[in-house]
Write a protein that holds these residues in place. Structure first.
Motif, short mmCIF file in Angstrom:
data_model
loop_
_atom_site.label_atom_id
_atom_site.label_comp_id
_atom_site.label_asym_id
_atom_site.label_seq_id
_atom_site.Cartn_x
_atom_site.Cartn_y
_atom_site.Cartn_z
N GLU A 34 0.83 -1.21 0.00
CA GLU A 34 0.00 0.00 0.00
C GLU A 34 0.86 1.26 0.00
OE1 GLU A 34 -2.57 1.23 3.54
OE2 GLU A 34 -3.95 0.00 2.36
N ALA A 38 1.56 4.20 -2.80
CA ALA A 38 1.30 5.59 -2.44
C ALA A 38 2.51 6.49 -2.73
CB ALA A 38 0.92 5.69 -0.97
N ARG A 330 -0.50 5.56 5.36
CA ARG A 330 -0.71 5.76 3.91
C ARG A 330 -1.01 7.21 3.60
NH1 ARG A 330 -5.20 6.16 1.23
NH2 ARG A 330 -6.44 5.17 2.89
N GLU A 331 -1.85 7.83 4.42
CA GLU A 331 -2.20 9.22 4.18
C GLU A 331 -0.98 10.14 4.31
OE1 GLU A 331 -5.99 7.19 5.59
OE2 GLU A 331 -3.84 7.09 6.03
N GLU A 334 0.94 9.77 1.06
CA GLU A 334 0.21 10.46 0.00
C GLU A 334 0.35 11.97 0.12
OE1 GLU A 334 -3.32 7.14 -0.81
OE2 GLU A 334 -3.68 8.82 0.56
N HIS A 337 3.77 13.07 -0.99
CA HIS A 337 3.79 12.98 -2.45
C HIS A 337 3.09 14.20 -3.06
CE1 HIS A 337 3.93 10.78 -6.28
NE2 HIS A 337 2.70 11.19 -6.48
#
Length: 479
Positions: A34, A38, A330-331, A334, A337
């Motif tokens: 995951e 991401a 994950r957030e 992200e 990014h």
């Protein structure tokens, strides 16, 4: 290594690389997959926490996730270094009020209101006037006097100190070796387990890096050494350390305690500038999106901090607790990014790097020419066929607008390229035949919709002559 699944090589939108720390919040193969999707390029294993079995499991899971996604991923093993900590305190904590007198004793079981250190030579190395920073710099003591078994200190910055918290001694000369026996054991494991980078904590001089290299050389490891800058002594020998290391980390946690916190931005820019001059990849670390431990969004200051690190010239930004123990790993990836994508619109091609990584003059000329021609023609990709990854890193340092696809027969080289700004390592490519390599990339690009007729590609490779590994530059128009 088993063959990776096919994946479009230039789907990644951001050019700045993301390093994520593995911990309970993201240790499974499913969560690692995951995070790779991401935007994670490098996973950090922190040997200061967990057992050898935990570290091996993390590395194995990264390799499994890498195969599933089909994208090379690097592993950075972070050695703990000679971190000084308090022992267990009486009642678990000591309240330090401004002006109070605090005793640091040699006895490992301190009495009420006393402190003791697990670092046994501490009292031998303290001098009157030294500062003692505790609890990540939130509590500050000043040494008044030192006797054989006790140091008398005055509290100059109040707070609560708890058992096992860290100790920093800005400006003090410590006798602790750069590589402790435990670090040496972890480094040997990392080398034999296939780590791509090994980071050395609390580097004070270039010889510290050389010492770790001497330890790794007999093991036949291809792991590169990342020097963590977190001591004032390192700043005094910065250029020599950068020259000796393969990569550098601005480790702002301990560095922000060891130097005046008001100077942190200036020190960060100085370290990044030294790395840019020497063509060495540099990672900015610690508290980049710290509030995302518990929040789905960072603060405005954190978003700006990440953006400024990228504009300073960082090759990578690192997430620590955000991915290791945070609620939103994950957030967090992200978000980093997204910030990178938004910020990189301001980056412009840089002049020729001075250091050029000791590459041959012909290679230095062709890498610079590849970037300039790509910008002039609006090329869609720069393709670099490289044995070690050094020429891809050289192209990367120009910060040109075209994505760089690095191809190599060496899996270790592909993984190392995961840390290089703007370089997308592409596995399974036919490296030794330029025509087949172009056909391979064009076929994949057409299949994913990334390449159409009229797109231009720049290929940097070699004729095989001994004068230079990279002495041929080819411009190709699709279709």
């Amino acid at each position: 290594m088993a063959t990776m699944a096919a994946a479009a090589p230039w789907k990644r939108a951001s050019r700045t690389k993301i390093v994520a720390t593995i911990g309970p919040a993201c240790s499974s193969v499913t969560r690692l997959v995951e995070l790779i999707r991401a935007g994670v390029d490098v996973f950090r294993i922190n040997t200061a926490h967990g057992s050898r079995a935990d570290h091996q499991a993390s590395l194995d899971n990264v390799r499994a996730a890498e195969l599933e996604v089909g994208t090379p991923v690097a592993v950075l093993v972070d050695l703990a270094g000679p971190k000084m900590r308090l022992t267990e305190l009486h009642d678990g904590e000591v309240h330090c009020n401004s002006g109070d007198t605090i005793r640091i004793v040699r006895n490992e079981t301190p009495g009420p209101g006393e402190l003791a250190s697990a670092y046994k030579p501490l009292l031998d190395e303290l001098r009157p006037g030294n500062r003692v920073m505790l609890a990540d710099g939130t509590v500050a003591l000043q040494v008044v006097s030192v006797e054989p078994d006790v140091a008398i200190c005055e509290v100059v910055q109040a707070g609560v100190v708890r058992s096992r918290q860290g100790i920093n001694l800005p400006g003090a000369k410590l006798s602790a070796p750069a590589v402790s026996p435990e670090d040496a054991s972890n480094a040997e494991w990392a080398a034999t387990a296939g780590a791509d980078y090994i980071s050395l904590s609390f580097v004070r001089r270039a010889d510290d890096v050389r010492g770790l290299r001497r330890l790794l050389r007999p093991l036949g490891s291809e792991a590169q050494i990342c020097a963590k800058i977190e001591k004032p002594e390192a700043l005094a020998e910065l250029d020599a350390i950068v020259a000796e290391a393969d990569a550098v980390m601005v480790a702002r946690g301990d560095l922000g305690v060891e130097v005046d916190i008001a100077q942190m931005a200036v020190v960060q820019k100085r370290i990044v500038g030294a790395c840019r001059r020497a063509c060495k990849p540099v990672i900015i670390a610690t508290q980049m999106l710290d509030s995302m431990h518990h929040s789905r969004l960072p603060t405005r200051a954190e978003a700006t901090d990440v953006a400024n690190a990228i504009l300073d010239g960082a090759d990578a930004c690192m997430l620590s607790g955000e991915t290791a123990v945070g609620k939103f790993p994950r957030e967090s990836v992200e978000m980093m990014h997204r910030i990178a994508v938004a910020t990189e619109t301001l980056i412009r091609r840089q002049p020729a790097p001075r250091g050029q990584l000791n590459v041959a003059p012909i290679t230095a000329a062709t890498t610079g020419a590849a970037v300039e021609i790509a910008e002039t023609l609006g090329a869609k990709l720069i393709i670099v066929a490289t044995a070690t990854g050094v020429s891809a890193l050289s192209v990367s340092q120009y910060r040109g607008p075209a994505p760089i696809v690095g191809v190599s027969e060496s899996t270790a080289s592909l993984r190392r390229m995961c840390l290089y700004w703007g370089v997308i390592p592409l596995p399974n490519a036919p490296v030794n035949d330029d025509r087949r390599l172009l056909e391979y990339i064009i076929a994949r690009g057409r299949g994913s919709g990334d390449l159409v007729n009229g797109d231009r590609l720049i290929l940097l490779s070699g004729t095989g002559l001994p004068t230079s590994r990279h002495n041929m530059l080819l411009v190709h128009e699709v279709g």
